[in-house]
Design an enzyme around this catalytic site. Structure first.
Site, PDB file in Angstrom:
ATOM      1  N   GLU A  48      -6.956  -8.459   7.516  1.00 56.36           N
ATOM      2  CA  GLU A  48      -6.899  -7.176   8.223  1.00 56.36           C
ATOM      3  C   GLU A  48      -8.270  -6.511   8.360  1.00 56.36           C
ATOM      4  O   GLU A  48      -8.592  -5.961   9.411  1.00 56.36           O
ATOM      5  CB  GLU A  48      -5.954  -6.225   7.485  1.00 56.36           C
ATOM      6  CG  GLU A  48      -5.726  -4.958   8.284  1.00 56.36           C
ATOM      7  CD  GLU A  48      -4.923  -3.936   7.502  1.00 56.36           C
ATOM      8  OE1 GLU A  48      -4.186  -3.206   8.140  1.00 56.36           O
ATOM      9  OE2 GLU A  48      -5.065  -3.883   6.275  1.00 56.36           O
ATOM     10  N   ASP A  49      -9.081  -6.580   7.292  1.00 51.85           N
ATOM     11  CA  ASP A  49     -10.307  -5.768   7.263  1.00 51.85           C
ATOM     12  C   ASP A  49     -11.601  -6.551   7.505  1.00 51.85           C
ATOM     13  O   ASP A  49     -12.679  -5.971   7.452  1.00 51.85           O
ATOM     14  CB  ASP A  49     -10.420  -5.051   5.901  1.00 51.85           C
ATOM     15  CG  ASP A  49      -9.323  -4.007   5.719  1.00 51.85           C
ATOM     16  OD1 ASP A  49      -8.738  -3.605   6.733  1.00 51.85           O
ATOM     17  OD2 ASP A  49      -9.050  -3.619   4.574  1.00 51.85           O
TER      18      ASP A  49
END
Length: 736
Positions: free
Chosen positions: A80-81
């Protein structure tokens, strides 16, 4: 503590409970995450990698999970990051770890019409992830726990929002999974931000009386300890105070101050076996005066999350009431760690991954069918997040219902017919109203009548459980069934016409069973009724049927080609032709046809290396049998109507990675026999689908193994290994 020191602590923690863990892979996950998050900072100003390390530490220290879970915890934010993808994680580690990381990643942000819609979708995704692999939610709860521990760096608005979400979703799920220690900490941390004044008041008052409370607990612990030692009962006893949120909730619900809380103290006695639990209960009631109506037997009636203990509240010699919980060592593990305590370790430290398929997760997913967002959220909060009440039928059978349940919920929990015919209810032999709130230990009797008019629409508002609400909805659907069927049929036929499909194709005796299976209804009338009351759409029904009709048409074409190929008799020797690359299907080459639908018969489960024959089935392509299968015997092949349906098939070069097959083992029964069979399967790297054993009266054991193997060579190695086990008389492959 430096980042390296934190990682070394993680390794040390894992070695403490799982020395066989894959530490090379754990270190690789740490290095990958460290590099991926390089340059990122948390709100506290610390390097971001501190967070994944802390989550992995919780997963190891609190839950003692397997290597894959530790790796997934370290990697849980990379998809996600950071630029890292699911494919990257899958290639470098494993598809399982990539799936875990993707499951744990924060749910996709979508714009929903209402807050309830958003909450429903997020919860639904979380429940689906749980039902596939429980480790997803265990890591996600650990992630939330660390975020709550470091919540002081967030804005006040964010603190309140995250704390409320934790209180409404994560703490109750932890409770449902039986993870009490984590549940308590999540609740206390949430309370700290939701009502800081109330939290501080409780903590400061507990601090003032700490010495007095400690002295009382020490005295009581010594009294219990001494008496149990005198009687020679092996045990561990210790006391604890109720945690701040538990005290806060009691003060708020019962409008009491701290000095009026009934059971501020709790003592645990952990013993060796269930018999000792009841012996200790007798001893406790002998030393202290039991308080009537405050005894609960969760050993005889376990909670849905597997929790078992005896609970009793007694009056101490100082005139202070306290609770005593009595349980075995195994019950204690489950009470403290919940589903994580069920986690089985294989020799290399990888979890089995099936413990999380809980019935209640499936039930919650099923209950969303036909329910709008608001109703689904209501059923979740009642069925999953509320405490349970245990009530009895007049015969003494126990019914487990959500807190706040009424006689309506009880009636429908017994059977929908009881609920539909209910005209009144008695609780503890007294007639009560249908909205009467049931309490633990109530004996409930439902009064029914054959002439009852059925449920009232008001019952939907009174019923607390989604099961009762769902059954009441079903009754109203059934009452208007004729009207629903007529409307549904009209909508369905209009959609068929729009798509150019004739009704004759649908109702054909050959097509109809497959089409009904595709839409998951027992009959066309059932489907029409569902369309009529809005539980299913005509567009969806026709779309699914259209795909099935196309598949059937293609299958008929293939069957025709197969029969033509089987019947073709060359009049002369064929000339040698240039070699043609034949494409196999599931590793099977069908003579005379490419890309043919192939299935392996369950009666003889052929594997590469076996001599095989093919049978042209009606509507399902070619079924492959072993040549020695009784269902493929020469007599069967020559039976009337069968002659042209048998054809030559062979194994191609591009076979599957593995094939399911069965073995039957006959042996003399003895201790550790199944352990030795498991070891033999393990040493030959055999994937086991299932094991079924039974003992005979004359001292023999029959064991059926369902396994997956690559080819005949591996199968022979497995059979040889099994034959070498002491007591094994015969290993065969069943057929027919």
């Amino acid at each position: 503590m430096t980042i390296q020191e934190q990682y070394e602590l993680l390794e040390k923690t894992v070695r403490g409970y799982n020395p066989a863990a894959d530490f090379a892979q754990i270190h690789a996950a740490f290095a990958f995450a460290d590099k991926a998050h390089a340059g990122q900072k948390r709100k506290s100003g610390e390097p971001y990698i501190i967070h994944p390390l802390a989550v992995a530490q919780i997963v190891a220290e609190e839950l003692k999970l397997d290597s894959e879970s530790i790796e997934a915890a370290l990697l849980h934010d990379v998809i996600e990051d950071t630029p890292a993808t699911h494919e990257d994680v899958s290639k470098l580690f494993s598809p399982t770890i990539a799936d875990l990381v993707e499951g744990v990643s924060k749910l996709t942000r979508i714009q929903y019409a209402t807050k309830e819609d958003e909450q429903m979708e997020n919860l639904r995704k979380m429940l689906i992830a749980m039902s596939k692999d429980i480790r997803v939610i265990l890591i996600k709860i650990s992630d939330r726990l660390h975020n709550m521990r470091t919540m002081e760096y967030q804005s006040p608005a964010k603190q309140k929002q995250k704390s409320l979400e934790t209180m409404e979703i994560y703490a109750p799920i932890s409770h449902r999974l039986g993870m009490q220690r984590i549940k308590w900490e999540l609740e206390d941390l949430s309370l700290k931000y939701l009502d800081p004044i109330g939290y501080e008041e409780i903590v400061s008052k507990l601090g003032v009386k700490q010495k007095e409370y400690d002295a009382f607990m020490q005295r009581t612990q010594i009294q219990i300890d001494d008496r149990l030692n005198e009687l020679g009962i092996q045990h561990i006893v210790y006391g604890r105070m109720k945690h701040p949120y538990s005290i806060y909730r009691k003060m708020f619900n019962q409008n009491k101050n701290l000095d009026e809380i009934f059971d501020l103290f709790a003592f645990r006695v952990v013993v060796e076996n269930v018999g000792d639990c009841y012996n200790v209960l007798g001893v406790i009631h002998d030393i202290y005066k039991p308080i009537l109506g405050r005894f609960k037997d969760y050993i005889g009636t376990p909670k849905p999350n597997g929790y078992q203990s005896l609970h009793t509240t007694v009056m101490g010699t100082d005139g202070i009431p306290f609770e005593v919980q009595i349980r075995t060592r195994q019950m204690h593990e489950i009470a403290e760690y919940g589903v994580a305590a069920h986690w089985k370790y294989k020799q290399n430290g990888q979890g089995a991954g099936t413990e999380g398929r809980y019935e209640w997760v499936r039930r919650l997913l099923e209950n969303q069918e036909g329910a709008d967002a608001e109703d689904y959220i209501h059923s979740l909060k009642v069925d999953m997040f509320a405490d349970e009440v245990f009530v009895f039928t007049p015969n003494g059978d126990v019914q487990n219902l959500p807190a706040g349940a009424t006689p309506i919920d009880f009636a429908y929990a017994i059977h929908s017919a009881v609920g539909n015919r209910m005209v009144g209810a008695k609780v503890n032999n007294r007639i009560v109203t249908l909205d009467h709130i049931l309490k633990n230990g109530d004996i409930v009797e439902i009064m029914t009548s054959k002439s009852a008019k059925g449920p009232s629409r008001d019952w939907m508002k009174i019923a607390k459980s989604s099961e009762a609400r769902s059954k009441i909805r079903q009754w109203f659907k059934k009452e208007r069934k004729e009207e629903n069927i007529a409307n549904g049929r009209a909508a369905f036929e209009a959609e068929l016409k729009h798509c150019g499909i004739s009704m004759r194709e649908v109702i054909s005796q050959e097509n109809l069973p497959g089409l009904l299976k595709k839409v998951a209804y027992a009959s066309l009338d059932d489907m029409y009724a569902a369309i009529g009351y809005g539980g299913f759409s005509a567009q969806k029904a026709v779309s699914r049927m259209h795909g099935e009709l196309q598949r059937i048409a293609k299958q008929h074409q293939q069957e025709k080609q197969l029969l033509e190929a089987a019947e073709a008799k060359p009049s002369e020797e064929p000339r040698p032709a240039a070699p043609k690359k034949i494409k196999s299907e599931q590793g099977i080459i069908v003579e005379g046809l490419d890309n043919c639908l192939v299935k392996f018969s369950k009666c003889c489960t052929p594997v590469p290396g076996d001599e095989i024959v093919g049978f042209i089935t009606r509507g399902y392509g070619v079924s492959v049998h072993r040549a020695d299968c009784p269902n493929a015997s020469p007599e069967k092949r020559m039976a009337p109507g069968q002659e042209g349906r048998w054809l030559k098939v062979s194994w191609g070069t591009d076979t599957n990675d593995s094939y399911p097959t069965s073995l039957e083992v006959v042996c003399k029964d003895r201790a550790n026999l199944l352990l030795d069979i498991s070891a033999a399967l393990s040493t030959t790297n055999t994937f086991v689908l299932g094991v079924n054993t039974r003992s005979t009266e004359d001292g023999f054991a029959l064991c059926r193994l369902e396994i997956r193997i690559r080819d005949g060579q591996q199968l022979r190695a497995v059979m040889n290994k099994l034959n070498q086990i002491s007591g094994v008389l015969k290993v065969t492959r069943p057929a027919g």
